[in-house]
Design a protein around this motif. Structure first.
Motif, PDB file in Angstrom:
ATOM      1  N   PHE A 199       0.858  -1.185   0.000  1.00  0.00           N
ATOM      2  CA  PHE A 199       0.000   0.000   0.000  1.00  0.00           C
ATOM      3  C   PHE A 199       0.895   1.237   0.000  1.00  0.00           C
ATOM      4  CE2 PHE A 199      -3.180   3.080   1.280  1.00  0.00           C
ATOM      5  CZ  PHE A 199      -4.350   2.572   0.733  1.00  0.00           C
ATOM      6  N   ARG A 200       0.523   2.205  -0.833  1.00  0.00           N
ATOM      7  CA  ARG A 200       1.346   3.403  -0.993  1.00  0.00           C
ATOM      8  C   ARG A 200       1.228   4.321   0.222  1.00  0.00           C
ATOM      9  NH1 ARG A 200       3.201   4.731  -6.231  1.00  0.00           N
ATOM     10  NH2 ARG A 200       3.359   6.875  -5.459  1.00  0.00           N
ATOM     11  N   LYS A 201       2.377   4.757   0.717  1.00  0.00           N
ATOM     12  CA  LYS A 201       2.393   5.636   1.872  1.00  0.00           C
ATOM     13  C   LYS A 201       1.744   6.979   1.546  1.00  0.00           C
ATOM     14  CE  LYS A 201       6.206   5.793   4.249  1.00  0.00           C
ATOM     15  NZ  LYS A 201       7.590   6.126   4.688  1.00  0.00           N
ATOM     16  N   ASP A 202       2.034   7.522   0.336  1.00  0.00           N
ATOM     17  CA  ASP A 202       1.473   8.829  -0.015  1.00  0.00           C
ATOM     18  C   ASP A 202      -0.045   8.775  -0.146  1.00  0.00           C
ATOM     19  OD1 ASP A 202       1.688   7.221  -2.235  1.00  0.00           O
ATOM     20  OD2 ASP A 202       2.867   8.623  -3.434  1.00  0.00           O
ATOM     21  N   LEU A 203      -0.598   7.654  -0.627  1.00  0.00           N
ATOM     22  CA  LEU A 203      -2.056   7.516  -0.705  1.00  0.00           C
ATOM     23  C   LEU A 203      -2.654   7.431   0.692  1.00  0.00           C
ATOM     24  CD1 LEU A 203      -4.702   7.128  -2.231  1.00  0.00           C
ATOM     25  CD2 LEU A 203      -4.169   4.676  -2.404  1.00  0.00           C
ATOM     26  N   TYR A 204      -1.978   6.708   1.575  1.00  0.00           N
ATOM     27  CA  TYR A 204      -2.450   6.607   2.965  1.00  0.00           C
ATOM     28  C   TYR A 204      -2.552   7.990   3.608  1.00  0.00           C
ATOM     29  CZ  TYR A 204      -2.264   5.712   7.993  1.00  0.00           C
ATOM     30  OH  TYR A 204      -2.518   5.717   9.347  1.00  0.00           O
ATOM     31  N   TYR A 205      -1.536   8.816   3.401  1.00  0.00           N
ATOM     32  CA  TYR A 205      -1.554  10.160   3.987  1.00  0.00           C
ATOM     33  C   TYR A 205      -2.685  11.005   3.401  1.00  0.00           C
ATOM     34  CZ  TYR A 205       2.973   9.075   6.072  1.00  0.00           C
ATOM     35  OH  TYR A 205       3.976   8.512   6.812  1.00  0.00           O
ATOM     36  N   ARG A 206      -2.998  10.792   2.119  1.00  0.00           N
ATOM     37  CA  ARG A 206      -4.090  11.535   1.475  1.00  0.00           C
ATOM     38  C   ARG A 206      -5.458  11.104   2.013  1.00  0.00           C
ATOM     39  NH1 ARG A 206      -3.787  16.388  -1.208  1.00  0.00           N
ATOM     40  NH2 ARG A 206      -1.750  16.513  -2.227  1.00  0.00           N
ATOM     41  N   LEU A 207      -5.598   9.827   2.294  1.00  0.00           N
ATOM     42  CA  LEU A 207      -6.892   9.310   2.772  1.00  0.00           C
ATOM     43  C   LEU A 207      -7.068   9.506   4.264  1.00  0.00           C
ATOM     44  CD1 LEU A 207      -7.045   5.921   0.836  1.00  0.00           C
ATOM     45  CD2 LEU A 207      -8.407   7.956   0.356  1.00  0.00           C
ATOM     46  N   ASN A 208      -5.973   9.544   4.994  1.00  0.00           N
ATOM     47  CA  ASN A 208      -6.027   9.543   6.456  1.00  0.00           C
ATOM     48  C   ASN A 208      -6.040  10.961   7.031  1.00  0.00           C
ATOM     49  OD1 ASN A 208      -6.111   7.942   8.855  1.00  0.00           O
ATOM     50  ND2 ASN A 208      -3.997   8.525   9.281  1.00  0.00           N
ATOM     51  N   VAL A 209      -6.672  11.892   6.312  1.00  0.00           N
ATOM     52  CA  VAL A 209      -6.798  13.261   6.832  1.00  0.00           C
ATOM     53  C   VAL A 209      -7.640  13.240   8.104  1.00  0.00           C
ATOM     54  CG1 VAL A 209      -7.621  15.592   6.341  1.00  0.00           C
ATOM     55  CG2 VAL A 209      -6.560  14.222   4.517  1.00  0.00           C
ATOM     56  N   LEU A 210      -8.790  12.592   8.024  1.00  0.00           N
ATOM     57  CA  LEU A 210      -9.639  12.362   9.197  1.00  0.00           C
ATOM     58  C   LEU A 210      -9.761  10.855   9.380  1.00  0.00           C
ATOM     59  CD1 LEU A 210     -12.468  14.950   8.395  1.00  0.00           C
ATOM     60  CD2 LEU A 210     -10.584  15.246  10.005  1.00  0.00           C
TER      61      LEU A 210
END
Length: 470
Positions: free
Chosen positions: A313-324
């Motif tokens: 799983f991409r770290k940058d995508l995780y950061y984009r989705l995990n705002v809230l």
């Protein structure tokens, strides 16, 4: 005024047949029905409502509901909360004659009406909860303190939040609904991630827009890209000649739930990241992008951080989705919600299946002791199976499926780990494990003793013996 009718007219210009049937249904309902304006003024009321209120209908029309309902004990803020949140809100009240009632407010738009109140007699439900929860005084206190036990999106499943843990989850979901930032819902399978995603949508400014769902693990990778992003005309052999609009675009002005986001293939993770960063969707084979206005909610039962470490799983995508981020606890961590969930499920199944069932206190207590690794979804399956298969009107403890009651997960860990050896040592280990789990679940020695059917002095002595009284 006559219930939900206009003032009486001559029969020749009176109600149509369908309207007369509707009037008969409303007037014959055992629940009280009251239409209110946004300011809480009573516009219409049926016969059952006037009985609950204790006044003639003609005398209450046009008056504030908080001034007449339950002798002024009704909170005026209740109506404002329904109007502002666009959600169903429930409150419980005790009447002077000993009855207990549940008042549910639902948002409507019909002329000047903005809220419909449904008033139900739940005395028998309260008595059942009292039997399950403990002594009358303690149960009476918890009943009186009940507030917002159910928040329901207008067309969605109820969000039962009796426990402090689930109240915190609901409150955070409603906070997330006030903004358009991405939300990541985390929790085991069956905990209700989809229900909370629907709650966020219905409580947001996007409630009038679409709520679309795609299960990222249920669609083959070759088809998932077309489902999410769509494709242009003639994009590939066998494609629809008109092209296809993707779910992201279909969710324009609404919310898109990416369920099981942990199962999204790496190649599509890149394309989803591009959309989250730029706001542009590029359908397969398209020469230019589109910019739909979509709020993204993602849900997963997997450990995304572990997946990042493993490279799946991409770290940058995780950061984009995990705002809230919202963590939904498993059912075993809030078993006090089980009686309320079961009551809600029985009510829904009665409407859907036409079978009215009650449940005996010992059966409800037995269900509450099960671990439910499948969480609320598994509980729903158990309750639905009982409603369908139990011939009597009351579900008894003996009706519970034997395979569930005897499942290995229902036994303490010490039992599963025993592989022979000193029997006395194994029994002491088992007793300590049972005692530890009872103290963790019920919080106090007195409640644990009541649950285990022993004296509190025994619990105190055993706790000291096994070092559990610290």
């Amino acid at each position: 005024m006559n219930g939900f009718d206009r003032p009486e007219q001559p029969r020749s210009s009176g109600l149509s047949g369908d309207a007369e049937l509707l009037e008969a249904m409303v007037e014959g309902a055992s629940e009280g029905l009251v239409l209110l304006s946004a300011g809480g003024l009573i516009l219409r009321a049926n016969h059952a409502a006037s009985k609950f209120i204790g006044q003639d209908r003609d005398s209450i029309i046009g008056r504030p509901i908080q001034a007449v309902l339950f002798k002024g004990a009704f909170e005026g803020s209740f109506i404002a909360e329904v109007v502002a949140s666009h959600l169903a809100v429930s409150r419980a009240y005790d009447l002077a004659d000993g009855r207990s009632v549940l008042v549910q407010g639902r948002p409507v738009v019909a002329g000047a009406a903005r809220v419909v109140l449904v008033i139900s007699d739940v005395t028998s439900v309260k008595q059942l909860v009292n039997l399950v929860q403990g002594p009358a005084g303690e149960a009476q206190s918890t009943w009186a303190e009940m507030r917002c036990a159910e928040r329901t999106p207008p067309d969605g499943a109820p969000v039962v939040v009796r426990s402090a843990a689930m109240q915190a989850v609901r409150d955070k979901a409603l906070q997330c609904a006030t903004v358009d930032s991405p939300v990541l819902l985390r929790g085991e399978t069956g905990t209700g991630k989809g229900v909370f995603a629907k709650l966020i949508h219905e409580a947001s400014a996007r409630r009038s827009g679409p709520f679309c769902v795609v299960n990222c693990g249920a669609i083959p990778e070759g088809l998932l890209e077309a489902e999410l992003f769509g494709y242009a005309r003639g994009a590939f052999t066998g494609a629809d000649s008109r092209g296809k609009v993707g779910l992201i675009e279909l969710a324009h002005a609404g919310t898109l739930l990416l369920d099981e986001i942990g199962d999204l293939p790496l190649g599509l993770q890149v394309k989803l990241l591009r959309f989250l960063e730029s706001g542009e969707v590029w359908p397969v084979g398209a020469s230019k992008g589109k910019r739909p206005d979509v709020r993204i909610v993602a849900a997963t039962n997997r450990d995304v951080r572990q997946m990042i470490a493993e490279g799946s799983f991409r770290k940058d995508l995780y950061y984009r989705l995990n705002v809230l981020s919202i963590h939904i606890p498993p059912l075993r961590e809030h078993p006090e919600d089980i009686p309320w969930l079961v009551a809600t499920m029985l009510e829904q199944l009665e409407r859907r299946l036409g079978r009215r069932k009650g449940i005996a206190p010992d059966a409800l207590e037995a269900i509450g002791r099960l671990p439910f690794p499948g969480n609320v979804r598994e509980l729903w399956n158990v309750v639905e199976s009982l409603v369908v298969t139990v011939p009597s009107e009351i579900i008894e403890a003996t009706d519970l499926p034997v395979d569930i009651a005897d499942a290995p997960d229902a036994l303490p860990a010490a039992t599963r780990e025993y592989d022979g050896g000193d029997l006395r040592q194994a029994l002491r280990k088992l007793e300590a494990q049972i005692l530890r789990e009872a103290l963790q679940r019920y919080g106090t020695q007195s409640k644990a003793a009541r649950h285990l059917g022993v004296a509190q002095a025994t619990i105190a002595r055993k706790s000291k013996l096994y070092g559990l009284d610290a």
